[in-house]
Design an enzyme around this catalytic site. Sequence first.
Site, mmCIF file in Angstrom:
data_model
loop_
_atom_site.group_PDB
_atom_site.id
_atom_site.type_symbol
_atom_site.label_atom_id
_atom_site.label_comp_id
_atom_site.label_asym_id
_atom_site.label_seq_id
_atom_site.Cartn_x
_atom_site.Cartn_y
_atom_site.Cartn_z
ATOM 1 N N ASN A 277 53.530 30.779 -46.861
ATOM 2 C CA ASN A 277 54.890 30.258 -46.831
ATOM 3 C C ASN A 277 55.019 29.250 -45.685
ATOM 4 O OD1 ASN A 277 57.586 30.052 -47.601
ATOM 5 N ND2 ASN A 277 58.202 31.401 -45.940
ATOM 6 N N ASP B 154 49.358 27.804 -38.174
ATOM 7 C CA ASP B 154 50.169 28.869 -38.778
ATOM 8 C C ASP B 154 49.260 30.064 -39.108
ATOM 9 O OD1 ASP B 154 52.311 30.306 -39.653
ATOM 10 O OD2 ASP B 154 52.668 29.140 -41.468
ATOM 11 N N ASN C 255 57.889 36.164 -34.010
ATOM 12 C CA ASN C 255 58.297 37.143 -35.029
ATOM 13 C C ASN C 255 57.429 38.387 -35.008
ATOM 14 O OD1 ASN C 255 56.127 35.675 -36.023
ATOM 15 N ND2 ASN C 255 56.754 35.877 -38.159
ATOM 16 N N HIS D 220 61.761 26.508 -38.581
ATOM 17 C CA HIS D 220 61.109 26.935 -39.825
ATOM 18 C C HIS D 220 62.102 26.558 -40.917
ATOM 19 C CE1 HIS D 220 58.962 30.006 -42.480
ATOM 20 N NE2 HIS D 220 60.019 29.651 -43.179
#
Lengths: 316, 427
Positions: B278, B305, B95, B180
């Site tokens: 998140n 993460d 991303n 995800h």
Amino acid sequence: MQKGIKRKDLLGLKELERGEIEIILETAFSMKEVLKRPIKKIPTLRGKTVCFMFFEPSTRTRSSFELAAKRLSADTINISGVGSALQKGESVLDTMLNINAMGIDAFVIRHASSGLPYFLARHTDTAVINAGDGMHEHPTQALLDMMTMKERFGKLEGLRVLIAGDIRHSRVARSNIYGLLKMSAEVRLFGPPPLVPKEFEQFGAEVLYDKKKALRNVDVIMGLRIQRERLLESFFPSIREYRKFFAITPQDIENLSKDVLIMHPGPVNWGVEMDYDIIKHKNNVILEQVTNGVAIRMSVLYHFISGEKLDEEHLN
Amino acid sequence: MKSILIKNAKILDFDKKKEVIQDVLIEGDKIKDVSQGITITDAKVIDIKGLYLFPGFIDAHAHFREPGEEYKEDIASGARAALHGGVTTVFAMPNTKPPLDSRAMIEFVKERSLKANYADVLPVGAITKKREGKEIAEMGDMREGGAIAFSDDGTWVQNSSVMRRALEYSIAFRTVVISHAEDTTFSHGVVHESFISYDRGVEGYPSQKEEIAVFRDVKLAELTGGRLHIAHLSSKGSYEIIKMAKKRGINVSSEVTPHHLLLAQEEIDLFNPLYKVNPPIRTKEHRDALLEGLRDGTIDIIATDHAPHNWYEKETDVNSAPFGMISLDFYFSLLYSELVRKGKLSLFDLVSATTYKPAEIFGLSDRGVIKKGYIADLVVFDPQREYVLTEDFIRSKSKNTPFLGQRIRGCVVYVIKRGKLFKIEEI
């Protein structure tokens, strides 16, 4: 000199102790006397400066705070999202620090984000007063509500207060729940389940979805604004259906066995959370709340700027 | 390159479930020998008596922000932070801006990684073009170009048909599809929904947002036989679904982050954006289930993460701040200090979840264990050495972690990357 308030900032009623709430209410009643005088101004905060930072629309709270500051002879300045460096991309923190450097005694802050006044308060020694942060708290509103109840009933202990409407998104509800429970009142919450989550029972309030049960033996009914924009998220199907099952009507009040106080923090969506005809009801104290708002904010500004207990001579 | 002989290494023998003392000889970039009493004259000898020798850690989930947001992190700084934390192989999520959705982008990351020459950075390709969830991206070509797996990380592939086809298609290229898992249509917010979120008036989203998505993806894995990996598991319900799926023989694996193992909503300041991640930090009940999942094997691996953000992006209110925290530089020692030392997790479970299990899941057959012939990616760990986590310690460009100031007992002291020895202070 005796210290009245134990903290630098007024961020929420969750943090405040019962004794502090009592002091603020007591001073507010004295301030209300000042407001009844022909010359409604005292020199108590002369030479002090209050900065209002309102990043959300506000009519009542803003003018109430501004009048309160002026009645106490403080100088005031205003910063808003529009027409300030915030539009040039400056952060709220930078804005506050810059204005603070000009010599400010208290910031009064309203913002759409819960917790923003907490964040700003950590970055300054100046008093920060929360005038409403997101869905979190609106302490001066709850204080003026409690003042209005105390004025009518002489006490808060044991009062049964029903808060009806959009509890989920309401900072007024949260501050009132904290404040009233601290003062040993009972709090009931009523509205459609998506707007009154069961989790609210954990505050120590009673959650009810049946209007009859909710209204039984109440002393105070406080309506909260239903935000029409919530319809988009389907918290309830239509205004029509909301009115049918959840609005407080004159008939509801008629059916009660005793007199109740009718309150609303405003702005009221007449015909939604409360029926139009309630505007004429003799126990509607909505405008009294507004008057008390000025007194409460005078009291709050006084305590958080001077840090002292009120002395009679301060009223001259 | 001169050979390296590591003497008296404390090594975890996973077959026998016990610690053994061995010597390890490294020649070139490979492990040449693992046995007792190796003697060799022409080698650099390091005696690490009392210290552990682990395989280099493999982190299957990091965000390196290049291309697009290099002020937060770039591949070189991220790879350095990784190596500094004992991570010799790290996956970069796609991303970025633009996203890694083509072979050219995959090769760009590989090239940057090679140039940086710290940890190996293995790019994860996007499942769908532009990560839009509409059409599957050229997974085959990306795989050939070096993509280790596929993920639209940051968003769920909402369309069930698209996800089904991606899982089916991936079979031809023997790769893993990482989900995800969060139902994007359900409950928007910035923290876990609970009494605490209602109390603070911060909009929350319930764990069901994740669980609904995990369940669908598990069902699609069952349907297709594709190899599914669920990223950053954060809830008790997700743990239960994965457990059920594994029992039924569905081809699924999962990961948990260090912060979801360590933090609980009851114990944090909800207004502090450093805790805003998140999926969100949930309540103790969820945290305890995740730990249990790691112990009982339902959750396979620990992945960071690692999500770098510049300090001023986090110095604001909780609603405006971006999601994410960093941890590559220190997560292993932090987990050792907080979980292993306190008896909540065995050292075997911690090391397997950070070394050979991720290697197995993602088909990295040349690393993850200390055996003859494997790549010499190794970590020397001193279980007694203490340090305080400071900004200076962190090699990542960003310092957004709520663990700053934490005293950590246990410290990576040497890292060997493809046979090259680094002292931690020199990375």
